[in-house]
Design a protein around this motif. Structure first.
Motif, PDB file in Angstrom:
ATOM      1  N   LEU A  37      56.392  20.552 -15.836  1.00 37.49           N
ATOM      2  CA  LEU A  37      56.826  19.763 -14.613  1.00 37.49           C
ATOM      3  C   LEU A  37      55.842  18.419 -14.665  1.00 37.49           C
ATOM      4  N   SER A  66      60.199  15.194 -12.269  1.00 41.20           N
ATOM      5  CA  SER A  66      60.949  16.584 -12.457  1.00 41.20           C
ATOM      6  C   SER A  66      61.744  16.793 -11.114  1.00 41.20           C
ATOM      7  N   LEU A 120      63.503  19.973  -9.818  1.00 40.60           N
ATOM      8  CA  LEU A 120      63.499  21.640  -9.825  1.00 40.60           C
ATOM      9  C   LEU A 120      64.665  22.114  -9.039  1.00 40.60           C
ATOM     10  N   CYS A 172      55.894  23.163  -8.930  1.00 39.80           N
ATOM     11  CA  CYS A 172      56.589  21.875  -8.767  1.00 39.80           C
ATOM     12  C   CYS A 172      55.748  20.961  -7.925  1.00 39.80           C
ATOM     13  N   HIS A 186      65.014  20.808 -14.253  1.00 38.90           N
ATOM     14  CA  HIS A 186      64.578  22.364 -14.442  1.00 38.90           C
ATOM     15  C   HIS A 186      65.221  23.344 -13.470  1.00 38.90           C
TER      16      HIS A 186
END
Length: 499
Positions: A192, A196, A198, A216, A242
């Motif tokens: 991460l 990123s 997520l 994260c 992700h």
């Protein structure tokens, strides 16, 4: 200010997560941190609201290493409570409103404080009502980061819960060291960064989501909660990089709308079970450049092995894993038996239990209830769960040997195979199937005859849904109980059809 300078001599000594959040709030104040119910919250707002929450909880929070049960409502509010309580060094546990009754009363009875959002779940435990009025008052106060003192040191961090295939929760302590180890593993696998995105599908009652969220936030990424939106649709709409996904979610990939439509390079960790070959095929069609990270593990131990191919995995070096016979004698490489393991990442007992659990913990080992073959000291091949073996007239057949085949049929949404072991039953396999609309029983019957690698009598019947626990594992005992009740209440059992 960087994470290293937050804890300079003139700054408070904060937990690792709070240190990172303070740094992100100063260096990247307008960067998006969390998306909750279509509202995007910046790192600056997150830090300010966290300071407000810490100030509000200060007069009532118990001593370090005390236990606080926190009700899940909205992701953002829950995050503020967990991180504020972590600052005070207390142990937290997440519960959902539907879990207030029943076995969760054991958690409440042993808690020093309950942060409830709806009703008081236990009449004898001190409770703070964190309802809309409380939040409106708390978040309207001035934010004063200078008022934040040193974080309290703690040995223990979280109480995790697991319902497995039975639906009955088991509670276990996770130390700060164990949590840090899992955060590190998560970051190593996901990679991460501040760029990123997520996407998480469910509450922090699902432990992998909490671990990934913290990873994260430490990295400075954007954590997006899918809410009521179907997970794979959210991955597509939010341009996710992700996610954490349980196998049952892959049913959605049978829809043609996802073919080559998932974000390129999407990286997904699979938890809570293994994918069927049909699931992997659907994934590669939906995201040809994506990465699947399949793990074998339990809530009690964390990751046990990183799966390298179907059913084959590499054991993590922090755990010692053996395969033993029914007398707990270690078996040589290449022989099938029950898995047992030990090591620093593993819990050593369940909490709040009236009686010991020698079926799971004995002699310093944890027995997860899975069967495997050790190929060598570092590699194993999974054979399934011992309670997923179907006893068919004395022969042991893994339920997944049937279910993985049937899930590959395009008209099948979900399925479950079971046997009854009942005097009124004929010893056949019962296969419950949730179909797409306009299916034909006869088509499934023929496919079963040609695709299965063994011969067995199978009673096929249609269901509206397969009962599953929070992690997606089939609750086979519920289906068995319903079928047993059916054959006992009917003078003559008449299945829909037989394959």
């Amino acid at each position: 200010m960087t994470p290293d300078t937050v804890n300079a001599p003139d700054q408070p000594s904060l937990t690792k997560t709070l240190t990172a959040l303070a740094a992100h709030a100063q260096t990247r104040p307008n960067a998006a941190a969390i998306l909750d119910d279509a509202e995007s919250i910046s790192y600056q707002t997150l830090w300010q609201d966290l300071c407000r929450t810490i100030s509000a909880l200060g007069p009532i929070v118990p001593a370090p290493d005390a236990l606080v049960a926190v009700e899940w409502t909205s992701p953002y509010r829950h995050i503020l409570l967990l991180l504020a309580l972590e600052h005070f060094g207390v142990v937290t546990a997440t519960y959902r409103p539907q879990e207030i009754a029943g076995d969760y009363q054991r958690l409440f009875a042993h808690s020093d404080l309950i942060a409830a959002a709806t009703i008081r779940p236990h009449k004898e435990t001190l409770t703070i009502l964190c309802n809309d009025m409380w939040w409106e008052r708390t978040l309207s106060e001035p934010a004063d980061p200078a008022a934040i003192c040193d974080s309290k040191p703690a040995v223990n961090h979280r109480i995790a819960s697991s319902s497995g295939t039975t639906g009955a929760p088991k509670f276990m302590m996770r130390t700060c060291a164990q949590s840090e180890f899992r955060f590190g593993q998560n970051q190593m696998r996901l990679g991460l960064t501040p760029n990123s995105r997520l996407v998480l599908p469910a509450s922090f009652a699902f432990q992998a989501n909490y671990l990934s969220f913290i990873s994260c936030m430490r990295a400075g990424g954007y954590c997006i909660f899918a809410g009521e939106v179907p997970l794979f649709r959210s991955l597509k709409e939010q341009s996710a990089t992700h996610s954490i996904v349980i196998p049952m979610e892959f049913i959605a990939l049978k829809a043609p709308e996802y073919r080559k439509k998932l974000p390129p390079g999407l990286k997904i960790i699979i938890v809570g079970g293994s994918l069927s070959p049909a699931d992997r095929t659907a994934w590669h069609e939906a995201c040809p450049t994506g990465t699947l990270i399949e793990l074998y593990g339990t809530n009690e131990s964390g990751t046990i092995a990183e799966m390298q191919s179907d059913k084959h995995g590499k054991i993590i070096p922090e755990l010692e894993v053996q395969v033993v016979d029914d007398k707990d004698t270690p078996l040589p490489f290449g022989h099938a038996g029950a898995i047992r393991l030990r090591g620093a990442p593993c819990t050593v007992q369940y909490l709040f239990e009236d009686h010991p659990r020698p079926d799971r913990f004995r002699g310093g080992w944890f027995y997860p209830g899975d069967l495997a073959i050790l190929e060598d000291a570092q590699h194993l091949r999974l054979l399934g769960r011992d309670d997923d073996l179907l006893n068919v007239r004395g022969y042991k057949i893994p339920a997944t040997a049937i279910e993985d085949v049937v899930k590959g049929f395009p008209e099948v949404v979900d399925c479950c195979a079971t046997t009854l072991q009942d005097p009124l039953d004929d010893g056949a396999i019962w296969l419950g199937v949730k179909f797409l609309p306009n299916f034909e029983f006869s088509d499934i019957q023929q496919k079963l005859k040609t695709h299965l690698t063994f011969k067995a009598d199978i009673h096929l019947y249609s269901v509206d849904a397969i009962p599953r626990g929070p992690s997606g594992k089939i609750q086979r005992h519920k289906i068995t109980a319903r079928l047993r009740q059916h054959i006992h209440s009917s003078a003559q059992r008449k299945p829909n059809s037989t394959a």
